[in-house]
Design an enzyme around this catalytic site. Structure first.
Site, PDB file in Angstrom:
ATOM      1  N   SER A   1      -2.578   7.800   1.868  1.00 41.67           N
ATOM      2  CA  SER A   1      -4.081   7.219   1.577  1.00 41.67           C
ATOM      3  C   SER A   1      -4.234   8.667   3.147  1.00 41.67           C
ATOM      4  O   SER A   1      -3.413   8.707   4.131  1.00 41.67           O
ATOM      5  CB  SER A   1      -3.770   5.897   2.341  1.00 41.67           C
ATOM      6  OG  SER A   1      -5.635   5.804   2.847  1.00 41.67           O
TER       7      SER A   1
ATOM      8  N   TYR B   1      -3.239  -1.766   8.502  1.00 40.57           N
ATOM      9  CA  TYR B   1      -2.505  -0.869   6.823  1.00 40.57           C
ATOM     10  C   TYR B   1      -2.947   0.090   7.080  1.00 40.57           C
ATOM     11  O   TYR B   1      -1.093   1.327   6.399  1.00 40.57           O
ATOM     12  CB  TYR B   1      -4.114  -1.520   5.577  1.00 40.57           C
ATOM     13  CG  TYR B   1      -4.236  -0.895   4.860  1.00 40.57           C
ATOM     14  CD1 TYR B   1      -3.571  -0.214   3.635  1.00 40.57           C
ATOM     15  CD2 TYR B   1      -4.966   0.512   4.563  1.00 40.57           C
ATOM     16  CE1 TYR B   1      -3.881   0.532   2.458  1.00 40.57           C
ATOM     17  CE2 TYR B   1      -5.009   1.722   3.979  1.00 40.57           C
ATOM     18  CZ  TYR B   1      -4.172   1.883   3.197  1.00 40.57           C
ATOM     19  OH  TYR B   1      -4.522   2.829   2.053  1.00 40.57           O
TER      20      TYR B   1
ATOM     21  N   LYS C   1       1.024   3.141   6.210  1.00 43.88           N
ATOM     22  CA  LYS C   1       0.949   4.246   5.311  1.00 43.88           C
ATOM     23  C   LYS C   1       2.006   5.878   6.592  1.00 43.88           C
ATOM     24  O   LYS C   1       2.063   5.567   5.984  1.00 43.88           O
ATOM     25  CB  LYS C   1      -0.351   4.807   5.225  1.00 43.88           C
ATOM     26  CG  LYS C   1      -0.492   3.424   3.693  1.00 43.88           C
ATOM     27  CD  LYS C   1       0.602   3.926   2.347  1.00 43.88           C
ATOM     28  CE  LYS C   1      -0.668   3.194   1.825  1.00 43.88           C
ATOM     29  NZ  LYS C   1       0.699   2.570   0.639  1.00 43.88           N
TER      30      LYS C   1
HETATM   31  C1  UD1 Z   1     -10.242   2.603   3.068  1.00 42.11           C
HETATM   32  C2  UD1 Z   1      -9.387   3.498   3.447  1.00 42.11           C
HETATM   33  C3  UD1 Z   1      -8.353   3.307   2.641  1.00 42.11           C
HETATM   34  C4  UD1 Z   1      -8.076   2.612   1.467  1.00 42.11           C
HETATM   35  C5  UD1 Z   1      -9.411   2.278   0.585  1.00 42.11           C
HETATM   36  C6  UD1 Z   1      -9.402   1.215   0.490  1.00 42.11           C
HETATM   37  C7  UD1 Z   1      -9.532   4.933   5.342  1.00 42.11           C
HETATM   38  C8  UD1 Z   1     -10.437   6.342   6.204  1.00 42.11           C
HETATM   39  N1  UD1 Z   1     -10.420   4.934   4.255  1.00 42.11           N
HETATM   40  O1  UD1 Z   1     -11.741   3.447   2.889  1.00 42.11           O
HETATM   41  O2  UD1 Z   1      -7.251   4.724   2.969  1.00 42.11           O
HETATM   42  O3  UD1 Z   1      -7.174   3.433   0.905  1.00 42.11           O
HETATM   43  O4  UD1 Z   1     -10.019   1.449   2.308  1.00 42.11           O
HETATM   44  O5  UD1 Z   1      -9.076  -0.279   0.675  1.00 42.11           O
HETATM   45  O6  UD1 Z   1      -9.383   3.951   6.359  1.00 42.11           O
HETATM   46  N2  UD1 Z   1     -19.161   0.036   2.010  1.00 42.11           N
HETATM   47  C9  UD1 Z   1     -20.480  -0.220   2.351  1.00 42.11           C
HETATM   48  N3  UD1 Z   1     -20.735  -1.568   1.647  1.00 42.11           N
HETATM   49  C10 UD1 Z   1     -19.276  -2.252   0.791  1.00 42.11           C
HETATM   50  C11 UD1 Z   1     -18.386  -1.098   0.886  1.00 42.11           C
HETATM   51  C12 UD1 Z   1     -17.823  -0.452   1.178  1.00 42.11           C
HETATM   52  O7  UD1 Z   1     -21.503   0.494   2.685  1.00 42.11           O
HETATM   53  O8  UD1 Z   1     -19.734  -3.283   0.335  1.00 42.11           O
HETATM   54  C13 UD1 Z   1     -19.341   1.867   2.282  1.00 42.11           C
HETATM   55  C14 UD1 Z   1     -18.112   1.102   3.674  1.00 42.11           C
HETATM   56  O9  UD1 Z   1     -18.562   1.774   4.686  1.00 42.11           O
HETATM   57  C15 UD1 Z   1     -17.414   3.017   3.358  1.00 42.11           C
HETATM   58  C16 UD1 Z   1     -18.432   3.434   2.254  1.00 42.11           C
HETATM   59  O10 UD1 Z   1     -18.401   2.160   1.555  1.00 42.11           O
HETATM   60  O11 UD1 Z   1     -18.412   3.828   3.979  1.00 42.11           O
HETATM   61  C17 UD1 Z   1     -16.242   3.562   0.986  1.00 42.11           C
HETATM   62  O12 UD1 Z   1     -15.995   2.132   1.759  1.00 42.11           O
HETATM   63  P1  UD1 Z   1     -14.323   1.670   1.023  1.00 42.11           P
HETATM   64  O13 UD1 Z   1     -14.605   1.598  -1.045  1.00 42.11           O
HETATM   65  O14 UD1 Z   1     -14.318   0.596   1.604  1.00 42.11           O
HETATM   66  O15 UD1 Z   1     -13.547   2.703   0.992  1.00 42.11           O
HETATM   67  P2  UD1 Z   1     -12.767   3.195   2.841  1.00 42.11           P
HETATM   68  O16 UD1 Z   1     -13.487   2.042   4.032  1.00 42.11           O
HETATM   69  O17 UD1 Z   1     -13.550   4.714   2.462  1.00 42.11           O
END
Ligand code: UD1
Length: 330
Positions: A123, A148, A152
């Site tokens: 990841s 997590y 990795k």
């Molecule tokens: C994270 C991890 C990734 C992991 C993945 C799986 C990092 C950089 N990435 O991705 O390695 O495989 O989780 O769970 O650590 N968001 C919202 N509202 C929501 C959900 C998400 O605003 O309800 C935003 C988050 O704050 C983020 C973006 O959407 O900015 C993507 O979030 P998400 O899909 O959870 O993935 P990551 O956190 O980037």
């Protein structure tokens, strides 16, 4: 025969389809902890092929040994692991056990068998918060706060050490943010309970299963204030695994699987609204603990080594995610 661990999960099921498309025979191992048996039936339907399936846990060495005795395994793609950042903070031992012990078990069993290639699901979280963007494979691995993320990093370190003595080649694929679904609508992400990730939350909110999306943080120093990620279509990601089996890559290599294109949360929402024609109910709230402001990756090494690059864009990702979500309601 390819051994695909975690093959009924979100990414695994898409990898299975791409492998079969290229003529590989596949045996899937899955413990159904975050997947469903019905995915196997869907895969058979979609590919019109018999897919071998063994129910079991990668931490069970007797089970793994039996699988290697029953099938002539030439290559291994290891995806079976836990992946929820937040959950890992509350259940660290479980994460180290499944992700790290599971990998060690599998590698131990491989010592007695001649496989050509071992592909590992890593990841972009291994980079922590990098100083420079986009991240390349030579960007130093950073402090990643969640258990997590640490698993990795540890797994990659274990693989690096093992590569010095192993007979098989090892490829660590560093995924950015896989989203979307197969265009057929037959396979996709099946989050258990409330989704942690952005895109399933968006599609479930639009389908009326959730009241509203909470956008975590509107005060990042990004153009619109929301966090930026490198979203990649899960089918593009799956194709890279198949390519990784086909070429000689040396003892151990890590490759970024991203697009080089970062999108903010608001840009993702906008793209979704455009393809679905639905106005999403969302509010901007506090930042989520542990989130990075911005990360996207340079995938040019993957292109150089595998002749692979992502072909699908954000619109495709949103269209296919929405198509999949709508199919679930039927
Ligand atoms: C994270 C991890 C990734 C992991 C993945 C799986 C990092 C950089 N990435 O991705 O390695 O495989 O989780 O769970 O650590 N968001 C919202 N509202 C929501 C959900 C998400 O605003 O309800 C935003 C988050 O704050 C983020 C973006 O959407 O900015 C993507 O979030 P998400 O899909 O959870 O993935 P990551 O956190 O980037």
């Amino acid at each position: 025969m390819i051994l695909l661990t975690g093959g009924l999960g979100y990414i695994g099921s898409h990898v299975a389809v791409e492998l079969i498309k290229q003529g590989y025979d596949v045996v899937i191992i899955d413990d159904l902890s975050n997947s469903e048996y019905s995915v196997l039936e869907r895969l058979s339907e979609l590919t019109d092929t018999e897919i071998y399936f063994e129910l079991g846990d990668v931490r069970d060495i007797t089970f793994l040994t039996g699988v290697f005795q029953r099938y002539q395994i030439e290559n291994v793609i290891h995806l079976a692991a836990k992946k929820a950042v937040g959950e890992s903070v509350h259940k660290p031992l479980h994460y180290y056990d499944v992700n790290v012990s599971g990998l060690i078990n599998l590698l131990k069993v491989l010592e007695d068998h001649r496989v050509k290639k071992f592909v590992f699901s890593s990841s972009c979280t291994v980079y922590g918060q990098p100083d420079q963007l986009p991240v390349t494979e030579s960007t130093p691995l950073g402090d990643t706060p969640s258990p997590y993320g640490k698993t990795k990093q540890m797994c990659e370190q274990i693989l690096e050490s093992v590569a010095k003595v192993a007979k098989h080649q090892i490829v660590s694929l560093r995924y950015f943010n896989p989203v979307g679904a197969h265009h057929s609508g037959k396979i996709g992400e099946l989050p258990k309970g409330v989704p942690n990730n952005l895109v399933p939350f968006i599609t479930q909110t639009s389908a009326g299963l959730r009241d509203e999306l909470k956008v975590f943080g509107g005060d990042y120093s990004t153009p619109d204030g929301t966090a930026i990620r490198d979203y990649i279509h899960v089918v593009d990601l799956a194709r890279a695994h198949v390519k990784a089996l086909m070429v000689d890559l040396g003892a151990h290599i890590a490759l970024n699987l991203g697009t080089r294109q970062g999108y903010s949360v608001l840009e993702v929402i906008k793209a979704f609204e455009e393809v679905s024609g639905i106005e999403l109910n969302y509010t901007i709230v506090e930042r989520r603990a542990g989130d990075l402001p911005e990360i996207y990756g340079d995938p040019s090494l993957a292109y150089k080594k595998l002749q692979w690059k992502a072909e699908l864009g954000l619109t495709d990702m949103m269209r296919d995610a929405w198509n999949w979500q709508q199919g679930l309601a039927k």
